[in-house]
Write a protein that holds these residues in place. Structure first.
Motif, PDB file in Angstrom:
ATOM      1  N   HIS A 466       0.801  -1.222   0.000  1.00 33.64           N
ATOM      2  CA  HIS A 466       0.000   0.000   0.000  1.00 33.64           C
ATOM      3  C   HIS A 466       0.836   1.275   0.000  1.00 33.64           C
ATOM      4  CE1 HIS A 466      -3.625   2.316   0.297  1.00 33.64           C
ATOM      5  NE2 HIS A 466      -3.302   2.826   1.463  1.00 33.64           N
ATOM      6  N   ASP A 467       1.686   1.473   1.004  1.00 29.34           N
ATOM      7  CA  ASP A 467       2.584   2.637   1.016  1.00 29.34           C
ATOM      8  C   ASP A 467       3.852   2.233   0.269  1.00 29.34           C
ATOM      9  OD1 ASP A 467       0.699   3.900   2.607  1.00 29.34           O
ATOM     10  OD2 ASP A 467       1.716   3.376   4.478  1.00 29.34           O
ATOM     11  N   HIS A 468       3.954   2.614  -1.006  1.00 31.06           N
ATOM     12  CA  HIS A 468       4.942   2.034  -1.909  1.00 31.06           C
ATOM     13  C   HIS A 468       6.380   2.255  -1.469  1.00 31.06           C
ATOM     14  CE1 HIS A 468       1.867   2.448  -5.475  1.00 31.06           C
ATOM     15  NE2 HIS A 468       1.372   1.825  -4.424  1.00 31.06           N
ATOM     16  N   VAL A 469       6.651   3.407  -0.876  1.00 28.05           N
ATOM     17  CA  VAL A 469       8.033   3.772  -0.601  1.00 28.05           C
ATOM     18  C   VAL A 469       8.483   3.323   0.789  1.00 28.05           C
ATOM     19  CG1 VAL A 469       9.635   5.740  -0.520  1.00 28.05           C
ATOM     20  CG2 VAL A 469       7.848   5.668  -2.237  1.00 28.05           C
ATOM     21  N   ASN A 470       7.548   2.946   1.634  1.00 24.29           N
ATOM     22  CA  ASN A 470       7.928   2.360   2.920  1.00 24.29           C
ATOM     23  C   ASN A 470       8.368   0.918   2.712  1.00 24.29           C
ATOM     24  OD1 ASN A 470       7.582   4.515   4.665  1.00 24.29           O
ATOM     25  ND2 ASN A 470       5.395   4.129   4.925  1.00 24.29           N
ATOM     26  N   GLU A 471       9.507   0.580   3.280  1.00 24.71           N
ATOM     27  CA  GLU A 471      10.063  -0.767   3.094  1.00 24.71           C
ATOM     28  C   GLU A 471      10.741  -1.271   4.365  1.00 24.71           C
ATOM     29  OE1 GLU A 471      13.676  -0.712   0.707  1.00 24.71           O
ATOM     30  OE2 GLU A 471      13.386   1.434   0.393  1.00 24.71           O
ATOM     31  N   TYR A 472      10.411  -0.661   5.481  1.00 25.36           N
ATOM     32  CA  TYR A 472      11.031  -1.046   6.743  1.00 25.36           C
ATOM     33  C   TYR A 472      10.275  -2.198   7.404  1.00 25.36           C
ATOM     34  CZ  TYR A 472       7.230   1.668   8.914  1.00 25.36           C
ATOM     35  OH  TYR A 472       6.007   2.152   9.303  1.00 25.36           O
ATOM     36  N   CYS A 473      10.904  -2.776   8.415  1.00 28.29           N
ATOM     37  CA  CYS A 473      10.241  -3.696   9.336  1.00 28.29           C
ATOM     38  C   CYS A 473      10.273  -3.052  10.724  1.00 28.29           C
ATOM     39  CB  CYS A 473      10.946  -5.045   9.388  1.00 28.29           C
ATOM     40  SG  CYS A 473      10.623  -6.103   7.963  1.00 28.29           S
ATOM     41  N   GLY A 474       9.156  -3.069  11.410  1.00 25.56           N
ATOM     42  CA  GLY A 474       9.069  -2.493  12.746  1.00 25.56           C
ATOM     43  C   GLY A 474       8.683  -3.554  13.764  1.00 25.56           C
ATOM     44  N   LEU A 475       9.278  -3.483  14.942  1.00 26.78           N
ATOM     45  CA  LEU A 475       9.026  -4.463  15.995  1.00 26.78           C
ATOM     46  C   LEU A 475       8.305  -3.798  17.166  1.00 26.78           C
ATOM     47  CD1 LEU A 475       9.488  -7.323  17.206  1.00 26.78           C
ATOM     48  CD2 LEU A 475      11.653  -6.447  18.130  1.00 26.78           C
ATOM     49  N   PHE A 505      13.403   6.336  -4.728  1.00 25.67           N
ATOM     50  CA  PHE A 505      13.100   4.947  -4.360  1.00 25.67           C
ATOM     51  C   PHE A 505      13.278   4.023  -5.561  1.00 25.67           C
ATOM     52  CE2 PHE A 505       9.991   1.466  -4.219  1.00 25.67           C
ATOM     53  CZ  PHE A 505      10.341   0.856  -3.023  1.00 25.67           C
ATOM     54  N   HIS A 506      13.902   2.866  -5.326  1.00 25.01           N
ATOM     55  CA  HIS A 506      14.008   1.826  -6.343  1.00 25.01           C
ATOM     56  C   HIS A 506      13.031   0.705  -6.010  1.00 25.01           C
ATOM     57  CE1 HIS A 506      17.422   3.911  -7.892  1.00 25.01           C
ATOM     58  NE2 HIS A 506      18.156   3.691  -6.823  1.00 25.01           N
ATOM     59  N   ARG A 507      12.362   0.194  -7.034  1.00 21.90           N
ATOM     60  CA  ARG A 507      11.349  -0.843  -6.795  1.00 21.90           C
ATOM     61  C   ARG A 507      11.956  -2.063  -6.093  1.00 21.90           C
ATOM     62  NH1 ARG A 507       9.458   3.495  -9.727  1.00 21.90           N
ATOM     63  NH2 ARG A 507       7.181   3.363  -9.918  1.00 21.90           N
ATOM     64  N   LYS A 508      11.135  -2.649  -5.203  1.00 21.97           N
ATOM     65  CA  LYS A 508      11.619  -3.725  -4.332  1.00 21.97           C
ATOM     66  C   LYS A 508      10.700  -4.944  -4.392  1.00 21.97           C
ATOM     67  CE  LYS A 508      14.856  -1.246  -2.050  1.00 21.97           C
ATOM     68  NZ  LYS A 508      14.537   0.124  -2.420  1.00 21.97           N
ATOM     69  N   ILE A 509      11.259  -6.075  -4.020  1.00 23.62           N
ATOM     70  CA  ILE A 509      10.518  -7.318  -3.761  1.00 23.62           C
ATOM     71  C   ILE A 509      11.040  -7.861  -2.438  1.00 23.62           C
ATOM     72  CG2 ILE A 509      10.211  -9.725  -4.470  1.00 23.62           C
ATOM     73  CD1 ILE A 509      10.245  -8.773  -7.382  1.00 23.62           C
ATOM     74  N   ARG A 526      15.014  -7.505  -2.546  1.00 20.45           N
ATOM     75  CA  ARG A 526      15.756  -7.447  -3.803  1.00 20.45           C
ATOM     76  C   ARG A 526      15.337  -6.169  -4.529  1.00 20.45           C
ATOM     77  NH1 ARG A 526      18.011 -12.079  -5.779  1.00 20.45           N
ATOM     78  NH2 ARG A 526      19.010 -10.548  -7.149  1.00 20.45           N
ATOM     79  N   VAL A 527      16.310  -5.500  -5.126  1.00 23.33           N
ATOM     80  CA  VAL A 527      16.073  -4.202  -5.742  1.00 23.33           C
ATOM     81  C   VAL A 527      16.155  -4.320  -7.262  1.00 23.33           C
ATOM     82  CG1 VAL A 527      18.490  -3.510  -5.596  1.00 23.33           C
ATOM     83  CG2 VAL A 527      16.711  -1.764  -5.636  1.00 23.33           C
ATOM     84  N   ASN A 534      22.097  -7.036  -7.417  1.00 27.65           N
ATOM     85  CA  ASN A 534      22.314  -8.481  -7.326  1.00 27.65           C
ATOM     86  C   ASN A 534      22.590  -8.947  -5.900  1.00 27.65           C
ATOM     87  OD1 ASN A 534      22.029  -9.116 -10.143  1.00 27.65           O
ATOM     88  ND2 ASN A 534      24.018  -8.140 -10.488  1.00 27.65           N
ATOM     89  N   LYS A 535      22.183  -8.131  -4.927  1.00 22.07           N
ATOM     90  CA  LYS A 535      22.465  -8.440  -3.531  1.00 22.07           C
ATOM     91  C   LYS A 535      21.177  -8.659  -2.742  1.00 22.07           C
ATOM     92  CE  LYS A 535      26.495  -5.336  -3.548  1.00 22.07           C
ATOM     93  NZ  LYS A 535      27.058  -4.103  -2.929  1.00 22.07           N
ATOM     94  N   ARG A 536      21.319  -9.322  -1.600  1.00 26.25           N
ATOM     95  CA  ARG A 536      20.261  -9.329  -0.600  1.00 26.25           C
ATOM     96  C   ARG A 536      20.368  -8.014   0.180  1.00 26.25           C
ATOM     97  NH1 ARG A 536      20.405 -15.307   2.305  1.00 26.25           N
ATOM     98  NH2 ARG A 536      19.819 -16.541   0.461  1.00 26.25           N
ATOM     99  N   VAL A 537      19.318  -7.242   0.153  1.00 27.18           N
ATOM    100  CA  VAL A 537      19.350  -5.924   0.784  1.00 27.18           C
ATOM    101  C   VAL A 537      18.708  -5.990   2.165  1.00 27.18           C
ATOM    102  CG1 VAL A 537      18.606  -3.521   0.576  1.00 27.18           C
ATOM    103  CG2 VAL A 537      19.260  -4.815  -1.470  1.00 27.18           C
ATOM    104  N   GLU A 538      19.423  -5.480   3.162  1.00 32.62           N
ATOM    105  CA  GLU A 538      18.913  -5.352   4.529  1.00 32.62           C
ATOM    106  C   GLU A 538      18.376  -6.678   5.074  1.00 32.62           C
ATOM    107  OE1 GLU A 538      16.170  -2.100   4.244  1.00 32.62           O
ATOM    108  OE2 GLU A 538      17.709  -0.783   3.416  1.00 32.62           O
TER     109      GLU A 538
END
Length: 558
Positions: A466-475, A505-509, A526-527, A534-538
């Motif tokens: 939904h929020d396209h540019v948010n890509e964090y994980c929160g605990l 922002f770069h598109r993510k999966i 993945r970006v 070609n890396k695992r990001v975060e």
């Protein structure tokens, strides 16, 4: 005596098999069996066959034009071939169909279909069908059909049994047994209107593959989350693309999105794909079916099981949530379900991932819920809708009913959930964030209590889009004991048809890797473009030993 009986049984069985084969082939060519028996043979098509196809055009400037034909003879496919984008013109495809047992000697069955300006009689490379007798017949819109009344043709593999229309130069067919025919229909439409293509099915509907989800023999299971694909009817238009061009040319949203998806499918090899809403970009997808088939065709080609829920844009085009889910449920490798009819929304369900080997025990349960679209009370609660009370009660009741079975699994059973619109706790200022909060969370203003239900039922992680540019994980943590409770992740937008501003922002999966040997869940992204392509990001461990954990990383933000 015993040998004689055995010999007699063998002889009778052999004679019966030979007789059946002879009758089977005779009936296929000459219809020698009565209809009652005939309909139960495996090669016969239960239902109807197409006997004619035509196209009608009508104009608001011509009162004598009509896009309707005699409904007693013709069935209209309810898709305006101009997608309601032409101010004055409309066009519709029509078919005649008959049940097999109602066919007369004079009835002809459509055995081949082409689209083009020229008579296909002398076209090179056109396969000749088994029932290829007779001439090509011309129909409006560049349609050519070949028909036959040869005996048994209605049962042959050549008989056309269904017709449909798909749209866009990048249209693909995702249904088994279906194929698009020739070039686009000849409609003289403006270039701004997506081209219409004819698709046909031959023979009876084919069975679709519905895989059983199971942890791999190495104890691993991988989920790939695709959030906000925003696919259109046609190639779509890129928004906030980096770089702005693509392969040295103009950026086309859907081809670029799908190439990114396919690349990560091939590299990550997920065991399940979760489509977490806004697969369809409503206002640019006047034919949602064509948009759906584009992602489904890729997943089917890679033989990857997938589940889907809806976002706020999916049903803003031609198909309701219910109609889309009804279609998606019929596609190969789709494990999507509409869910209980007495619960709010479409797509409240769960899927079980069985333990490795031949075990019948569930190792992972994936819950999926419909977060609806826009607030039903805009004046009081501006913005987006929320999970309803009966959905939350359904979730709690379902989770509790499964717990007894899950306890039979000798290792740690894991529960995770996926939604589209984030719940209000995503914007809790007390969350421990891994990476940045890039845009304001658009979680609903009304809190219906789904977070409490997730924690109460022991769900380790919920992930949204939904929020396209948010890509964090929160605990979240227990305020009294400081115990980690629930990970709430964003996937980051995948599709180029949706916005992606807020500063480059770069598109993510997002990927979730389940290691059932250690009862561990690791997530990374993945970006699509950039130095990390070609890396695992975060990469981040969010569950270990079956428990939600605070990972040992330094990049915390609070």
């Amino acid at each position: 005596m015993t040998r004689r009986i055995v010999r007699t049984i063998v002889q009778l069985s052999t004679a019966a098999v030979v007789t059946f084969i002879i009758i089977f082939f005779l009936d296929r060519n000459f219809r020698v069996l009565p209809n009652v028996i005939h309909e139960y043979l495996p090669s016969h098509h239960h239902g109807s066959v197409i006997t004619d196809i035509t196209l009608t055009k009508c104009s608001s400037l011509n009162v004598f034009s009509n896009c309707k034909l005699d409904s007693a003879k013709w069935k209209r496919i309810e898709k305006d071939l101009y997608l309601h984008k032409s101010i004055m013109s409309s066009a519709y495809l029509h078919v005649q169909r008959k049940k097999e047992d109602e066919l007369t000697q004079d009835d002809k069955v459509v055995v081949d279909v082409m689209v083009g300006r020229l008579d296909p009689t002398n076209s090179k490379g056109r396969d000749q069908t088994a029932a290829d007798t007779g001439k090509w017949e011309s129909r409006p819109g560049g349609i050519w059909i070949k028909r036959s009344n040869k005996k048994g043709v209605s049962d042959s593999k050549d008989a056309v049994t269904a017709v449909d229309v798909l749209f866009g130069e990048d249209a693909v067919e995702a249904r088994p047994g279906w194929a698009m025919q020739g070039t686009q229909l000849l409609l003289d439409a403006s270039k701004s209107i997506p081209a219409a293509y004819l698709s046909i099915r031959r023979g009876a509907p084919q069975e679709v593959v519905k895989p059983v989800l199971r942890v791999n023999d190495n104890g691993r299971f991988k989920i790939m989350q695709l959030a906000d694909l925003h696919l259109s009817t046609g190639v779509g238009h890129c928004r906030d693309a980096l770089p702005e061009d693509w392969k040295g040319g103009k950026c086309e949203a859907d081809p670029r999105t799908l190439e990114f998806v396919e690349k990560i499918l091939e590299e990550e090899k997920p065991d399940l794909v979760v489509l977490s809403g806004d697969q369809v970009n409503g206002d640019t997808a006047p034919d949602a079916q064509s948009a759906i088939f584009k992602y489904a065709e890729r997943l089917i080609k890679h033989k990857v099981p997938y589940v889907s829920i809806f976002g706020n844009h999916d049903d803003e085009g031609s198909l309701s949530r219910s109609a889309q889910m009804e279609l998606i449920e019929t596609l190969p490798y789709s494990l999507s379900r509409a869910g209980p009819v007495d619960i709010d929304g479409v797509g409240n369900y769960y899927v079980e991932v069985l333990a490795k080997g031949g075990s019948g025990h569930s190792a992972i349960t994936v819950y999926l819920l419909d977060t609806h679209a826009y607030s039903p009370n805009e004046r009081k609660y501006h913005g987006y809708d929320w999970l309803k009370k009966n959905q939350i009660e359904w979730f709690k009741k379902t989770a509790r009913s499964l717990k007894k079975e899950h306890k039979e699994y000798t290792k740690h059973h894991m529960d995770v959930a996926f939604i589209h619109i984030p719940i209000p706790e995503y914007r809790d200022p007390n969350l421990l964030l891994y990476k940045e909060w890039k845009e304001p969370s658009t979680a609903p203003l009304y809190n219906s209590g789904f977070y409490d239900a997730l924690v109460e039922e022991g769900v380790s992680m919920v992930s949204c889009g939904h929020d396209h540019v948010n890509e964090y994980c929160g605990l979240s943590k227990d305020p009294e004991t400081d115990k980690p409770l629930l990970w709430m992740c964003y996937a980051g937008g995948t599709g180029f048809g949706g916005y992606a501003g807020y500063g480059g922002f770069h598109r993510k999966i997002r990927i979730f890797d389940f290691n059932m040997n250690e009862a561990r869940i690791t997530t990374w992204k993945r970006v699509e473009w950039g130095e990390d392509v070609n890396k695992r990001v975060e990469e981040l461990i969010i569950v270990d030993g079956g428990k939600t954990v605070l990972p040992m990383v330094q990049e915390w933000k609070q």
